[in-house]
Design an enzyme around this catalytic site. Structure first.
Site, PDB file in Angstrom:
ATOM      1  CD  GLU A 124     -12.967  11.057  10.213  1.00  0.00           C
ATOM      2  OE1 GLU A 124     -11.854  11.662  10.702  1.00  0.00           O
ATOM      3  OE2 GLU A 124     -13.878  12.143   9.991  1.00  0.00           O
ATOM      4  CG  LEU A 130     -14.370  11.455   7.075  1.00  0.00           C
ATOM      5  CD1 LEU A 130     -12.868  11.002   6.677  1.00  0.00           C
ATOM      6  CD2 LEU A 130     -14.588  12.857   6.773  1.00  0.00           C
ATOM      7  N   GLY A 134     -24.899  -1.597   4.753  1.00  0.00           N
ATOM      8  CA  GLY A 134     -23.604  -2.553   4.784  1.00  0.00           C
ATOM      9  C   GLY A 134     -22.597  -1.453   5.170  1.00  0.00           C
ATOM     10  CB  CYS A 174     -18.918   2.340   9.628  1.00  0.00           C
ATOM     11  SG  CYS A 174     -17.243   2.995   9.444  1.00  0.00           S
ATOM     12  NE  ARG A 186     -13.731  -1.891   4.349  1.00  0.00           N
ATOM     13  CZ  ARG A 186     -13.016  -1.187   4.961  1.00  0.00           C
ATOM     14  NH1 ARG A 186     -12.400  -1.432   6.285  1.00  0.00           N
ATOM     15  NH2 ARG A 186     -12.887   0.250   4.686  1.00  0.00           N
ATOM     16  CE  LYS A 193     -17.823   6.358  13.731  1.00  0.00           C
ATOM     17  NZ  LYS A 193     -17.068   6.575  12.667  1.00  0.00           N
ATOM     18  CG  PHE A 222     -29.027   8.082   7.101  1.00  0.00           C
ATOM     19  CD1 PHE A 222     -28.294   8.938   6.669  1.00  0.00           C
ATOM     20  CD2 PHE A 222     -28.450   6.979   7.337  1.00  0.00           C
ATOM     21  CE1 PHE A 222     -26.867   9.021   6.265  1.00  0.00           C
ATOM     22  CE2 PHE A 222     -26.836   6.712   7.033  1.00  0.00           C
ATOM     23  CZ  PHE A 222     -26.287   7.686   6.313  1.00  0.00           C
ATOM     24  CE  LYS A 224      -4.248  -0.097   2.086  1.00  0.00           C
ATOM     25  NZ  LYS A 224      -5.100  -0.012   3.097  1.00  0.00           N
TER      26      LYS A 224
HETATM   27  C1  UDX Z   1     -11.454   2.863   9.726  1.00  0.00           C
HETATM   28  C2  UDX Z   1     -11.446   2.802  11.152  1.00  0.00           C
HETATM   29  O1  UDX Z   1     -10.066   2.650  11.580  1.00  0.00           O
HETATM   30  C3  UDX Z   1     -12.372   1.805  11.807  1.00  0.00           C
HETATM   31  O2  UDX Z   1     -12.223   1.845  13.212  1.00  0.00           O
HETATM   32  C4  UDX Z   1     -13.482   2.443  11.398  1.00  0.00           C
HETATM   33  O3  UDX Z   1     -14.604   1.685  12.004  1.00  0.00           O
HETATM   34  C5  UDX Z   1     -13.706   2.218  10.005  1.00  0.00           C
HETATM   35  O4  UDX Z   1     -12.689   3.139   9.243  1.00  0.00           O
HETATM   36  P1  UDX Z   1     -10.672   2.176   7.553  1.00  0.00           P
HETATM   37  O5  UDX Z   1      -9.857   3.292   7.168  1.00  0.00           O
HETATM   38  O6  UDX Z   1     -12.031   2.060   6.661  1.00  0.00           O
HETATM   39  O7  UDX Z   1     -11.162   1.881   9.030  1.00  0.00           O
HETATM   40  O8  UDX Z   1     -10.050   0.715   7.534  1.00  0.00           O
HETATM   41  P2  UDX Z   1      -9.115   0.139   6.036  1.00  0.00           P
HETATM   42  O9  UDX Z   1      -9.186   0.858   5.042  1.00  0.00           O
HETATM   43  O10 UDX Z   1      -8.734  -1.093   6.513  1.00  0.00           O
HETATM   44  O11 UDX Z   1      -7.690   0.933   7.151  1.00  0.00           O
HETATM   45  C6  UDX Z   1      -6.961   0.533   8.026  1.00  0.00           C
HETATM   46  C7  UDX Z   1      -5.428   0.495   7.704  1.00  0.00           C
HETATM   47  O12 UDX Z   1      -4.715   0.288   8.970  1.00  0.00           O
HETATM   48  C8  UDX Z   1      -5.040  -0.386   6.611  1.00  0.00           C
HETATM   49  O13 UDX Z   1      -4.438   0.240   5.810  1.00  0.00           O
HETATM   50  C9  UDX Z   1      -4.099  -1.334   7.326  1.00  0.00           C
HETATM   51  O14 UDX Z   1      -2.952  -1.949   6.353  1.00  0.00           O
HETATM   52  C10 UDX Z   1      -3.425  -0.433   8.213  1.00  0.00           C
HETATM   53  N1  UDX Z   1      -3.052  -0.989   9.671  1.00  0.00           N
HETATM   54  C11 UDX Z   1      -3.691  -2.215  10.106  1.00  0.00           C
HETATM   55  C12 UDX Z   1      -1.746  -0.762  10.012  1.00  0.00           C
HETATM   56  O15 UDX Z   1      -1.382   0.143   9.498  1.00  0.00           O
HETATM   57  N2  UDX Z   1      -1.256  -1.408  11.063  1.00  0.00           N
HETATM   58  C13 UDX Z   1      -1.989  -2.351  11.804  1.00  0.00           C
HETATM   59  O16 UDX Z   1      -1.585  -2.862  12.736  1.00  0.00           O
HETATM   60  C14 UDX Z   1      -3.221  -2.663  11.391  1.00  0.00           C
HETATM   61  C1  UDX Z   2     -21.118   5.797   7.944  1.00  0.00           C
HETATM   62  C2  UDX Z   2     -21.466   7.036   8.494  1.00  0.00           C
HETATM   63  O1  UDX Z   2     -22.488   7.665   7.759  1.00  0.00           O
HETATM   64  C3  UDX Z   2     -20.320   7.983   8.942  1.00  0.00           C
HETATM   65  O2  UDX Z   2     -20.697   8.972   9.541  1.00  0.00           O
HETATM   66  C4  UDX Z   2     -19.354   7.145   9.614  1.00  0.00           C
HETATM   67  O3  UDX Z   2     -18.003   7.798   9.823  1.00  0.00           O
HETATM   68  C5  UDX Z   2     -18.939   5.827   8.846  1.00  0.00           C
HETATM   69  O4  UDX Z   2     -19.982   5.002   8.562  1.00  0.00           O
HETATM   70  P1  UDX Z   2     -20.713   4.973   5.548  1.00  0.00           P
HETATM   71  O5  UDX Z   2     -20.410   3.652   5.803  1.00  0.00           O
HETATM   72  O6  UDX Z   2     -19.430   5.494   4.494  1.00  0.00           O
HETATM   73  O7  UDX Z   2     -20.613   6.151   6.571  1.00  0.00           O
HETATM   74  O8  UDX Z   2     -21.957   5.105   4.461  1.00  0.00           O
HETATM   75  P2  UDX Z   2     -23.417   5.507   4.739  1.00  0.00           P
HETATM   76  O9  UDX Z   2     -23.641   6.709   3.747  1.00  0.00           O
HETATM   77  O10 UDX Z   2     -23.628   5.882   6.230  1.00  0.00           O
HETATM   78  O11 UDX Z   2     -24.243   4.305   4.340  1.00  0.00           O
HETATM   79  C6  UDX Z   2     -24.048   3.097   5.104  1.00  0.00           C
HETATM   80  C7  UDX Z   2     -25.008   2.255   4.797  1.00  0.00           C
HETATM   81  O12 UDX Z   2     -26.331   2.667   4.854  1.00  0.00           O
HETATM   82  C8  UDX Z   2     -25.084   1.992   3.122  1.00  0.00           C
HETATM   83  O13 UDX Z   2     -25.042   0.566   2.667  1.00  0.00           O
HETATM   84  C9  UDX Z   2     -26.062   2.370   2.406  1.00  0.00           C
HETATM   85  O14 UDX Z   2     -26.640   2.045   1.219  1.00  0.00           O
HETATM   86  C10 UDX Z   2     -27.125   2.433   3.545  1.00  0.00           C
HETATM   87  N1  UDX Z   2     -28.010   3.356   3.913  1.00  0.00           N
HETATM   88  C11 UDX Z   2     -27.875   4.616   4.045  1.00  0.00           C
HETATM   89  C12 UDX Z   2     -29.454   3.051   3.569  1.00  0.00           C
HETATM   90  O15 UDX Z   2     -29.933   1.875   3.288  1.00  0.00           O
HETATM   91  N2  UDX Z   2     -30.580   3.917   3.526  1.00  0.00           N
HETATM   92  C13 UDX Z   2     -30.287   5.116   4.088  1.00  0.00           C
HETATM   93  O16 UDX Z   2     -31.018   6.046   3.981  1.00  0.00           O
HETATM   94  C14 UDX Z   2     -29.056   5.682   4.162  1.00  0.00           C
END
Ligand code: UDX
Ligand code: UDX
Length: 442
Positions: free
Chosen positions: A151, A153, A261, A264, A331, A208, A253, A35
């Site tokens: 976070e 986002l 899905g 998170c 995911r 969160k 929402f 990466k």
């Molecule tokens: C994030 C948050 O960390 C998680 O808690 C939240 O619920 C979802 O968003 P995200 O950034 O989506 O996770 O996960 P991912 O894309 O898997 O990134 C995590 C990164 O950490 C990966 O690139 C992985 O390689 C790295 N990692 C993992 C390390 O650098 N060290 C480790 O020991 C484990």
């Molecule tokens: C979510 C939170 O919104 C964000 O604040 C947090 O930091 C990370 O988790 P994300 O998982 O990127 O963000 O996507 P989001 O837009 O929240 O959607 C999550 C899931 O819910 C998706 O599968 C989406 O299709 C579903 N969804 C969302 C619905 O089925 N109906 C809705 O009205 C909104």
């Protein structure tokens, strides 16, 4: 200010690049060498709109760098953000081993004061554990602080969210940590005029989990109402609009569909439930949220099965593999539920997604992937819509009908108007809606 981010995934990379964009000097660390090498070549390991340009700009300006060494990251900056994953453990609880490892390694390498900020979603009071770990591994009596900065986002709009957050939540327990974090976020607070909330660390951590669980609850609630709509002839879009205009409820929402899905909601709801159980308070409301979410997928599968009767040898075109539009993240995507089920029932699958194809095919190699929705739908016995990509919304219905063998569309995202679909001659099953219309005037 100099900032280190450990974990360069969806959250860490966006956060680090945003910090660089507002003028900080950022070092992003990841233990995944491939990466980091990719990023050094300015190739993006994930898709997020606007990210590539921003990474390139800041890398070229010398404000953004990448490394695999936590030692280097610890030496580089006073403030170190932890953004490593917190995937579900074997019982569904959040796996904190990556967070713990970062704490340990920072403690072993630090020579002067450091502020460790949890950005990953962690269970409440993780900061206490982090502090205990750090104290154990620190060689000398070096001062440090732990803080929480959850976070919010959303994938697909992460850059916009980063610059225009609804709020910034920070949990601190010292003046020093408070000052450092305020300084980091000052440009964003000034520009976006958002609320900057400072609270104790446990409250920030809990905010969160509570936010994500509440949003998941909103989705499951509207999905439950959609089932009642299907039984009564009410229309979920109209009902959602009707309740959403109430300011206390809010419009967002409330989109009924095939269930939530992503990396998170499923994981965080699960972790929150486990935490409640451990504390001796059962979060039954969230257990029901989970059940409704799973049931919504099963219900969609039953609709498909009902229309086709036998799935064996039926050609099914699956439109959408990402868990939502605008991302390549698969995911916990609905497609990861449907595809194995359909394979087990011996259906013949044709799959399409504009961005998530690559990530999905790593998990399901050997399946047939197509470049456009229309190609994917050629000679299909049914179409299954799982992500509301613009390309699906913009499909020419006349052409779609022409390429299908049987005009069955099972829509898990309510992309089309049932009345329109009926007029075009489709058998159209969506979520909580049937064709409607007032009788023609005589
Ligand atoms: C994030 C948050 O960390 C998680 O808690 C939240 O619920 C979802 O968003 P995200 O950034 O989506 O996770 O996960 P991912 O894309 O898997 O990134 C995590 C990164 O950490 C990966 O690139 C992985 O390689 C790295 N990692 C993992 C390390 O650098 N060290 C480790 O020991 C484990
Ligand atoms: C979510 C939170 O919104 C964000 O604040 C947090 O930091 C990370 O988790 P994300 O998982 O990127 O963000 O996507 P989001 O837009 O929240 O959607 C999550 C899931 O819910 C998706 O599968 C989406 O299709 C579903 N969804 C969302 C619905 O089925 N109906 C809705 O009205 C909104």
């Amino acid at each position: 200010m100099k900032i280190t981010i450990v974990g360069t995934g969806y959250v860490g990379l966006v956060t680090g690049t945003t910090f660089a964009e507002i003028g900080h000097e950022v070092l992003c660390i990841d233990n995944d060498e491939k990466k980091i090498q990719k990023l050094m070549r300015l190739e993006m390991p994930i898709y997020e709109e606007g990210l590539e340009d921003m990474v390139k700009r800041n890398f070229n300006a010398g404000r953004l760098r990448f490394s695999t060494s936590i030692k280097e990251g610890t030496e580089f900056a006073t403030v170190i953000f932890i953004a490593v994953g917190t995937p579900p453990g074997y019982k569904g609880e959040a796996n904190m081993s990556y967070v713990e490892r970062v704490g340990r390694e920072v403690a072993e390498n630090m020579k002067s004061y450091r502020l460790l900020v949890e950005k990953s979603t962690v269970i409440v009071n993780t900061n206490q554990q982090l502090k205990r770990t750090m104290n154990k591994y620190l060689e000398d009596d070096i001062p440090f602080d732990v803080a929480s900065n959850p976070e919010f986002l959303r994938e697909g709009t992460a850059i916009k969210d980063a610059f225009h957050p609804d709020r910034i939540v920070v949990g601190v327990e010292s003046q020093r940590a408070s000052k450092l974090l305020r300084e980091i976020y000052e440009p964003i607070v000034k520009k976006s005029n958002c609320e900057y909330l400072e609270m104790n660390i446990a409250s920030a951590e809990l905010t969160k989990h509570a936010a994500n669980s509440f949003l998941a609850m909103k989705i499951s609630f509207i999905n439950a109402v959609s089932r009642i709509c299907e039984m009564t002839g009410a229309d979920i879009k109209q009902v959602a609009h009707g309740i959403g205009l109430d300011g206390r409820i809010g419009k967002s929402f409330l989109y009924a569909g095939v269930g939530y899905g992503g990396s998170c909601f499923p994981k965080d709801v699960d972790a929150f439930i486990r935490m409640g159980d451990e504390l001796g308070y059962s979060l039954n409301v969230l257990k029901e949220v989970q059940k409704i979410n799973i049931n919504q997928r099963e219900h969609m599968m039953r609709k498909l099965q009902h229309e086709l009767w036998v799935l064996e040898d039926k050609v099914i075109a699956v439109l959408g593999l990402a868990f939502k539009p605008g991302t390549d993240d698969v995911r916990e995507s609905p497609a990861l539920y449907f595809v194995p089920q359909l394979i087990e029932r011996k259906a013949k699958l044709r799959l399409w997604d504009p961005i998530a194809k690559e990530k999905f095919s790593e998990l399901h190699p050997g399946l047939s992937y197509f470049d456009t929705p229309l190609e994917c739908c050629q000679e299909a016995d049914a179409v299954l819509i799982l992500t509301e990509w613009p390309e699906v919304k913009e499909l020419n219905l006349k052409k779609l009908k022409e390429v299908l063998k049987v005009p069955i569309v099972i829509d898990g995202r309510n992309v089309f108007e049932p009345t329109d679909m009926q007029k075009h001659g489709f058998i159209y099953k969506c979520v909580g809606r049937e064709p409607v219309g007032l009788p023609d005037k005589k």
